[in-house]
Motif scaffolding. Structure first.
Motif, PDB file in Angstrom:
ATOM      1  N   ILE A  19       5.334  -9.830   5.498  1.00 48.87           N
ATOM      2  CA  ILE A  19       5.925 -10.218   4.212  1.00 48.87           C
ATOM      3  C   ILE A  19       6.627  -9.057   3.523  1.00 48.87           C
ATOM      4  CG2 ILE A  19       4.171 -11.988   3.915  1.00 48.87           C
ATOM      5  CD1 ILE A  19       2.815 -10.230   1.852  1.00 48.87           C
ATOM      6  N   GLY A  20       6.399  -7.836   3.990  1.00 48.47           N
ATOM      7  CA  GLY A  20       7.082  -6.693   3.404  1.00 48.47           C
ATOM      8  C   GLY A  20       6.612  -6.347   2.011  1.00 48.47           C
ATOM      9  N   TYR A  21       5.316  -6.448   1.763  1.00 48.82           N
ATOM     10  CA  TYR A  21       4.783  -6.119   0.437  1.00 48.82           C
ATOM     11  C   TYR A  21       3.514  -5.298   0.599  1.00 48.82           C
ATOM     12  CZ  TYR A  21       2.556  -6.585  -4.102  1.00 48.82           C
ATOM     13  OH  TYR A  21       1.938  -6.317  -5.293  1.00 48.82           O
ATOM     14  N   VAL A  22       3.478  -4.138  -0.050  1.00 50.50           N
ATOM     15  CA  VAL A  22       2.307  -3.269   0.011  1.00 50.50           C
ATOM     16  C   VAL A  22       1.609  -3.306  -1.345  1.00 50.50           C
ATOM     17  CG1 VAL A  22       1.452  -0.938   0.421  1.00 50.50           C
ATOM     18  CG2 VAL A  22       3.440  -1.772   1.681  1.00 50.50           C
ATOM     19  N   PRO A  23       0.392  -3.857  -1.437  1.00 49.61           N
ATOM     20  CA  PRO A  23      -0.307  -3.936  -2.725  1.00 49.61           C
ATOM     21  C   PRO A  23      -0.805  -2.573  -3.179  1.00 49.61           C
ATOM     22  CG  PRO A  23      -1.726  -4.697  -0.959  1.00 49.61           C
ATOM     23  CD  PRO A  23      -0.382  -4.437  -0.335  1.00 49.61           C
ATOM     24  N   GLU A  24      -1.262  -2.520  -4.436  1.00 47.94           N
ATOM     25  CA  GLU A  24      -1.784  -1.266  -4.967  1.00 47.94           C
ATOM     26  C   GLU A  24      -2.981  -0.790  -4.151  1.00 47.94           C
ATOM     27  OE1 GLU A  24      -0.432   0.484  -7.297  1.00 47.94           O
ATOM     28  OE2 GLU A  24       1.138  -0.959  -7.748  1.00 47.94           O
ATOM     29  N   LYS A  25      -3.843  -1.720  -3.770  1.00 49.60           N
ATOM     30  CA  LYS A  25      -5.003  -1.397  -2.943  1.00 49.60           C
ATOM     31  C   LYS A  25      -5.050  -2.386  -1.791  1.00 49.60           C
ATOM     32  CE  LYS A  25     -10.041  -0.876  -3.038  1.00 49.60           C
ATOM     33  NZ  LYS A  25      -9.992   0.365  -2.252  1.00 49.60           N
ATOM     34  N   ILE A  26      -5.115  -1.880  -0.585  1.00 50.84           N
ATOM     35  CA  ILE A  26      -5.093  -2.730   0.602  1.00 50.84           C
ATOM     36  C   ILE A  26      -6.489  -3.295   0.850  1.00 50.84           C
ATOM     37  CG2 ILE A  26      -4.629  -2.812   3.075  1.00 50.84           C
ATOM     38  CD1 ILE A  26      -2.717  -0.475   2.667  1.00 50.84           C
ATOM     39  N   GLU A  70     -11.895   7.322  13.705  1.00 52.07           N
ATOM     40  CA  GLU A  70     -11.644   8.471  12.829  1.00 52.07           C
ATOM     41  C   GLU A  70     -10.148   8.702  12.655  1.00 52.07           C
ATOM     42  OE1 GLU A  70     -13.718  11.623  14.710  1.00 52.07           O
ATOM     43  OE2 GLU A  70     -15.718  10.953  14.062  1.00 52.07           O
ATOM     44  N   ALA A  71      -9.390   8.491  13.734  1.00 52.96           N
ATOM     45  CA  ALA A  71      -7.936   8.654  13.643  1.00 52.96           C
ATOM     46  C   ALA A  71      -7.335   7.611  12.706  1.00 52.96           C
ATOM     47  CB  ALA A  71      -7.318   8.540  15.036  1.00 52.96           C
ATOM     48  N   PHE A  72      -7.835   6.379  12.803  1.00 57.80           N
ATOM     49  CA  PHE A  72      -7.348   5.323  11.905  1.00 57.80           C
ATOM     50  C   PHE A  72      -7.672   5.650  10.452  1.00 57.80           C
ATOM     51  CE2 PHE A  72      -9.077   1.622   9.551  1.00 57.80           C
ATOM     52  CZ  PHE A  72      -7.869   1.066   9.159  1.00 57.80           C
ATOM     53  N   CYS A  73      -8.901   6.075  10.188  1.00 56.43           N
ATOM     54  CA  CYS A  73      -9.300   6.410   8.817  1.00 56.43           C
ATOM     55  C   CYS A  73      -8.444   7.542   8.259  1.00 56.43           C
ATOM     56  CB  CYS A  73     -10.776   6.798   8.780  1.00 56.43           C
ATOM     57  SG  CYS A  73     -11.916   5.441   9.149  1.00 56.43           S
ATOM     58  N   GLU A 120      -5.328   8.329   9.151  1.00 55.73           N
ATOM     59  CA  GLU A 120      -3.966   7.848   8.897  1.00 55.73           C
ATOM     60  C   GLU A 120      -3.921   6.969   7.649  1.00 55.73           C
ATOM     61  OE1 GLU A 120      -1.389   8.845  10.291  1.00 55.73           O
ATOM     62  OE2 GLU A 120      -2.061   9.767  12.157  1.00 55.73           O
ATOM     63  N   ARG A 121      -4.927   6.120   7.457  1.00 50.28           N
ATOM     64  CA  ARG A 121      -4.950   5.252   6.277  1.00 50.28           C
ATOM     65  C   ARG A 121      -5.128   6.079   5.004  1.00 50.28           C
ATOM     66  NH1 ARG A 121      -6.206  -0.058   4.967  1.00 50.28           N
ATOM     67  NH2 ARG A 121      -5.118  -0.587   6.894  1.00 50.28           N
ATOM     68  N   LYS A 122      -6.006   7.076   5.042  1.00 55.09           N
ATOM     69  CA  LYS A 122      -6.193   7.932   3.869  1.00 55.09           C
ATOM     70  C   LYS A 122      -4.924   8.716   3.560  1.00 55.09           C
ATOM     71  CE  LYS A 122     -11.204   8.507   4.284  1.00 55.09           C
ATOM     72  NZ  LYS A 122     -12.320   9.458   4.554  1.00 55.09           N
ATOM     73  N   ALA A 123      -4.229   9.154   4.610  1.00 58.41           N
ATOM     74  CA  ALA A 123      -2.975   9.880   4.396  1.00 58.41           C
ATOM     75  C   ALA A 123      -1.944   8.977   3.727  1.00 58.41           C
ATOM     76  CB  ALA A 123      -2.448  10.410   5.728  1.00 58.41           C
ATOM     77  N   PHE A 124      -1.896   7.724   4.159  1.00 59.06           N
ATOM     78  CA  PHE A 124      -0.957   6.781   3.529  1.00 59.06           C
ATOM     79  C   PHE A 124      -1.320   6.550   2.067  1.00 59.06           C
ATOM     80  CE2 PHE A 124      -0.131   2.428   2.153  1.00 59.06           C
ATOM     81  CZ  PHE A 124       1.255   2.401   2.237  1.00 59.06           C
ATOM     82  N   ASP A 125      -2.597   6.327   1.786  1.00 52.78           N
ATOM     83  CA  ASP A 125      -3.024   6.102   0.404  1.00 52.78           C
ATOM     84  C   ASP A 125      -2.686   7.304  -0.472  1.00 52.78           C
ATOM     85  OD1 ASP A 125      -4.004   3.629   1.094  1.00 52.78           O
ATOM     86  OD2 ASP A 125      -6.062   4.337   1.407  1.00 52.78           O
ATOM     87  N   ARG A 126      -2.840   8.497   0.077  1.00 52.44           N
ATOM     88  CA  ARG A 126      -2.588   9.711  -0.702  1.00 52.44           C
ATOM     89  C   ARG A 126      -1.107   9.854  -1.054  1.00 52.44           C
ATOM     90  NH1 ARG A 126      -4.636  12.729   2.562  1.00 52.44           N
ATOM     91  NH2 ARG A 126      -2.810  13.535   3.654  1.00 52.44           N
ATOM     92  N   ILE A 127      -0.227   9.706  -0.063  1.00 50.41           N
ATOM     93  CA  ILE A 127       1.196   9.877  -0.357  1.00 50.41           C
ATOM     94  C   ILE A 127       1.746   8.680  -1.131  1.00 50.41           C
ATOM     95  CG2 ILE A 127       1.531  11.353   1.654  1.00 50.41           C
ATOM     96  CD1 ILE A 127       2.836   9.027   3.077  1.00 50.41           C
ATOM     97  N   ASN A 128       1.110   7.520  -0.978  1.00 50.73           N
ATOM     98  CA  ASN A 128       1.527   6.355  -1.768  1.00 50.73           C
ATOM     99  C   ASN A 128       1.269   6.609  -3.250  1.00 50.73           C
ATOM    100  OD1 ASN A 128       2.431   3.615  -2.152  1.00 50.73           O
ATOM    101  ND2 ASN A 128       0.295   3.055  -2.480  1.00 50.73           N
ATOM    102  N   ARG A 129       0.095   7.163  -3.574  1.00 50.99           N
ATOM    103  CA  ARG A 129      -0.206   7.502  -4.969  1.00 50.99           C
ATOM    104  C   ARG A 129       0.724   8.600  -5.477  1.00 50.99           C
ATOM    105  NH1 ARG A 129      -5.576   7.054  -2.944  1.00 50.99           N
ATOM    106  NH2 ARG A 129      -5.656   9.329  -2.730  1.00 50.99           N
ATOM    107  N   LYS A 130       1.056   9.531  -4.597  1.00 59.74           N
ATOM    108  CA  LYS A 130       1.933  10.639  -4.980  1.00 59.74           C
ATOM    109  C   LYS A 130       3.314  10.132  -5.386  1.00 59.74           C
ATOM    110  CE  LYS A 130       4.404  14.507  -2.849  1.00 59.74           C
ATOM    111  NZ  LYS A 130       4.581  15.294  -1.595  1.00 59.74           N
TER     112      LYS A 130
END
Length: 242
Positions: free
Chosen positions: A50-57, A199-202, A204-214
């Protein structure tokens, strides 16, 4: 239970803590023949579609099924696929003053109201009463309202559902997180290999959350600064006049 009946045994909860099946769809046994399909869609697949990224996944996946409703067959068979997809669009900003006010249509309105009252009193069929009224309105709209012509390329482009601050960096990091998630979920290796992929998935997901907030904070600061820049001259003029 529909889970597992349609060759779809994916996990329904995927998070940094692990993966599990905690969500189900249950139907009466006698109605299972009416279920045509059942799917489990992870949040990463849903966001990509759908091409939509919510505030919290969310951690929980989307469960949905296709249901066969026999009573609707006749109505759907009356419409061709082309007619269904090519619905007429009306210019509702150009409604005539006598819309639904002519003697002919007023007579039909009163007749429809009487039919609705009788239908509700005798059969208590709410859907049939609504269909009658809807048919009346659509008929009047087809006869009186101009339609929008898309043949000249006036169709508006679909609005993007991505965040206004979405960029290549976010897109690239999101793709990496999705790839890491799929590798972890589809892994058939040893426990140590699965632990490594998790661990690799966690990460990558944390990295996305961090730069998304940035980028979100940066965008909000820029928008706030634009608003302040627009308001500052007006404030100065107001105090100067005093």
């Amino acid at each position: 239970m529909l889970n597992g009946r349609f060759n779809d045994s994916d996990f329904t909860c995927i998070s940094g803590s692990g993966r599990s099946v905690v969500d189900y769809i249950c139907v009466p046994y006698e109605d299972t023949e009416s279920i045509l399909d059942f799917k489990i869609m992870s949040m990463s697949d849903l966001i990509a579609e759908i091409g939509y990224v919510p505030e919290k996944i969310p951690d929980h996946s989307l469960l949905y099924c296709d249901i066969h409703v026999p009573m609707c067959d006749a109505k759907y068979n009356e419409k061709s696929d082309h007619a269904f997809n090519q619905r007429r669009k009306y210019k509702v900003s150009d409604i005539p003053n006598d819309f639904l006010k002519t003697e002919e249509i007023a007579s039909k309105v009163h007749e429809t109201i009487r039919n609705i009252e009788n239908s509700m009193r005798i059969t208590k069929d709410v859907q049939n009463a609504y269909d009658n009224f809807q048919s009346l309105i659509i008929c009047e709209m087809n006869n009186r309202l101009p339609s929008i012509n898309y043949s000249n390329g006036n169709m508006k482009q679909k609005k993007s559902l991505y965040k206004p601050y979405w960029n290549e960096t976010l897109s690239r990091q999101w793709d990496q997180a999705c790839i890491a998630e799929k590798k972890w979920l589809k892994s058939k290796g040893s426990n140590s290999a699965k632990r490594y992929l998790k661990e690799a998935f966690c990460a990558e997901r944390k990295a996305f959350d961090r730069i998304n907030r940035k980028f979100k904070r940066r965008y909000q600061q820029e928008e706030r600064q634009k608003l302040e820049d627009k308001l500052t001259p007006r404030i100065n003029v107001t105090f100067g006049d005093r």
